[in-house]
Design an enzyme around this catalytic site. Structure first.
Site, PDB file in Angstrom:
ATOM      1  N   ARG A 235       1.022  -1.473   0.016  1.00  0.00           N
ATOM      2  CA  ARG A 235      -0.186  -0.029   0.024  1.00  0.00           C
ATOM      3  C   ARG A 235       0.865   1.581   0.055  1.00  0.00           C
ATOM      4  O   ARG A 235       2.238   1.574   1.035  1.00  0.00           O
ATOM      5  CB  ARG A 235      -0.859  -0.450   1.466  1.00  0.00           C
ATOM      6  N   GLU A 264      -3.008   7.573  -4.600  1.00  0.00           N
ATOM      7  CA  GLU A 264      -3.600   6.881  -5.857  1.00  0.00           C
ATOM      8  C   GLU A 264      -5.104   7.777  -6.693  1.00  0.00           C
ATOM      9  O   GLU A 264      -5.404   8.509  -5.603  1.00  0.00           O
ATOM     10  CB  GLU A 264      -3.526   5.530  -5.665  1.00  0.00           C
ATOM     11  N   HIS A 282      -0.248   0.149  -9.920  1.00  0.00           N
ATOM     12  CA  HIS A 282      -1.224  -0.707  -8.755  1.00  0.00           C
ATOM     13  C   HIS A 282      -2.106  -2.449  -9.590  1.00  0.00           C
ATOM     14  O   HIS A 282      -3.205  -2.599  -9.639  1.00  0.00           O
ATOM     15  CB  HIS A 282      -2.201  -0.508  -8.367  1.00  0.00           C
TER      16      HIS A 282
HETATM   17  C1  DGY Z   1      -5.587  -6.263  -3.032  1.00  0.00           C
HETATM   18  O1  DGY Z   1      -5.876  -7.371  -3.556  1.00  0.00           O
HETATM   19  O2  DGY Z   1      -5.517  -5.526  -2.296  1.00  0.00           O
HETATM   20  C2  DGY Z   1      -5.163  -5.352  -4.522  1.00  0.00           C
HETATM   21  O3  DGY Z   1      -4.153  -4.358  -3.475  1.00  0.00           O
HETATM   22  C3  DGY Z   1      -5.962  -4.844  -4.843  1.00  0.00           C
HETATM   23  O4  DGY Z   1      -6.888  -3.432  -4.378  1.00  0.00           O
END
Ligand code: DGY
Length: 324
Positions: A235, A264, A282
């Protein structure tokens, strides 16, 4: 029963839902959030959501009919789970099905940034290659180096497994001991500072929580090796992007491979001009196979919740135990 799918998702998930419920798939062009999200959820029994829908306490408190939020992601920092639990709403996620795809992308970034793959691609496209040269475009070798994994969950472990192929020394941080990983992979659990000091590569796999917000700050970059690389497929806000740009510019660290960003879909403008950064939008879980599995799992979680069967991946079991 009525369910809302907040964004277009693979058909595998939609088909499963349509066998059981009246399904509305939101067709707007901007993510549903705030009052629009609340409005769309009026009269809905369940919602299949994605990462960019923010289920804040304010949103959750206004939901009157929703019994389950099925997140199509393993991370669920977009949902105020405490508020959902108070409201008796089940929250589910999709762990396990995206492990290998995300670990592959962490490795793709790692190889790309250390071996300057993107820079090289640009040289070729712009006809700037003047011929083989012993001193040209040198990168960093990974074989036998030390990788530091921050968060040795499923994805961290999958990244560590791949590191064995490069005969790397594996260090990791984790809230709980992982004797099975230590035995199977010869990995060593260390404290965060030791990991920062000793790793040549650091790969982030921790969820975003109050404790991990800006875990990588100025002090962390100061502690890392000048020759080290940071890879983040977890993240964005785990890394203070401002501090990262400064560290990359001033040579406090050697480079970064980033799939996630603090704000983001935007990346810090400072990152975009640095050659020692490789960025992807991402896409950690973005393979056909994995996205199908995620959609299917999120749909099954939602169906199970609404049909009174405990779902495979329930984030707040307290709600279930109270109502079933
Ligand atoms: C997750 O599955 O957490 C990925 O980052 C997609 O949001």
């Amino acid at each position: 029963m009525n369910v809302l799918v907040t964004w277009r998702i693979p058909d595998t998930g939609i088909r499963l839902l349509e066998e059981q419920f009246n399904v509305t798939v939101y067709q707007g062009n901007a993510p549903l959030n705030g009052s629009s999200l609340v409005q769309q959820l009026e009269g809905m029994d369940g919602v299949l959501a994605i990462f960019h829908n923010r289920f804040t306490r304010e949103v959750i408190e206004q939901l009157t009919t929703v019994k389950v939020i099925a997140n199509m992601a393993v991370g669920y920092d977009n949902i105020d789970v405490a508020a959902a639990t108070e409201k008796g709403i089940c929250v589910t996620n999709t762990p396990g099905v995206l492990t290998e795809a995300t670990a592959d992308l962490a490795w793709a970034l790692l190889l790309a940034v250390t071996r300057r793959v993107v820079e090289g691609d640009q040289v070729m496209r712009q006809d700037r290659f003047k011929g083989w040269d012993p001193l040209y475009m040198l990168g960093t070798e990974l074989y036998g180096k030390t990788i530091g994994i921050v968060g040795m969950g499923r994805i961290g472990t999958a990244v560590a497994r791949r590191s064995k192929g490069w005969d790397m020394t594996i260090l990791f941080t984790s809230r709980t001991p992982k004797p099975e990983v230590e035995t199977a992979l010869g990995a060593r659990r260390v404290d965060f500072t030791t990991l920062l000091q000793e790793a040549d590569i650091i790969s982030v796999h921790t969820p975003l929580t109050e404790e991990t917000y800006h875990l990588f700050d100025r002090k962390a970059f100061q502690t890392m090796r000048k020759t080290a690389y940071l890879i983040n497929t977890a993240r964005g806000p785990v890394v203070d992007e401002e501090a990262l740009v400064e560290a990359l510019k001033s040579g406090k660290i050697a480079g970064a491979g980033l799939d996630v960003f603090e704000r983001e879909p935007l990346a810090h403008p400072g990152l975009k001009v640095l050659p020692n950064v490789v960025m992807t939008p991402h896409i950690g879980s973005a393979t056909h196979e994995t996205r199908n599995r995620m959609a299917e799992m999120a749909a099954r979680n939602l169906i199970d919740c609404l049909q009174g069967k405990r779902p495979a991946a329930l984030v707040n079991p307290e709600v279930w135990n109270k109502t079933n």
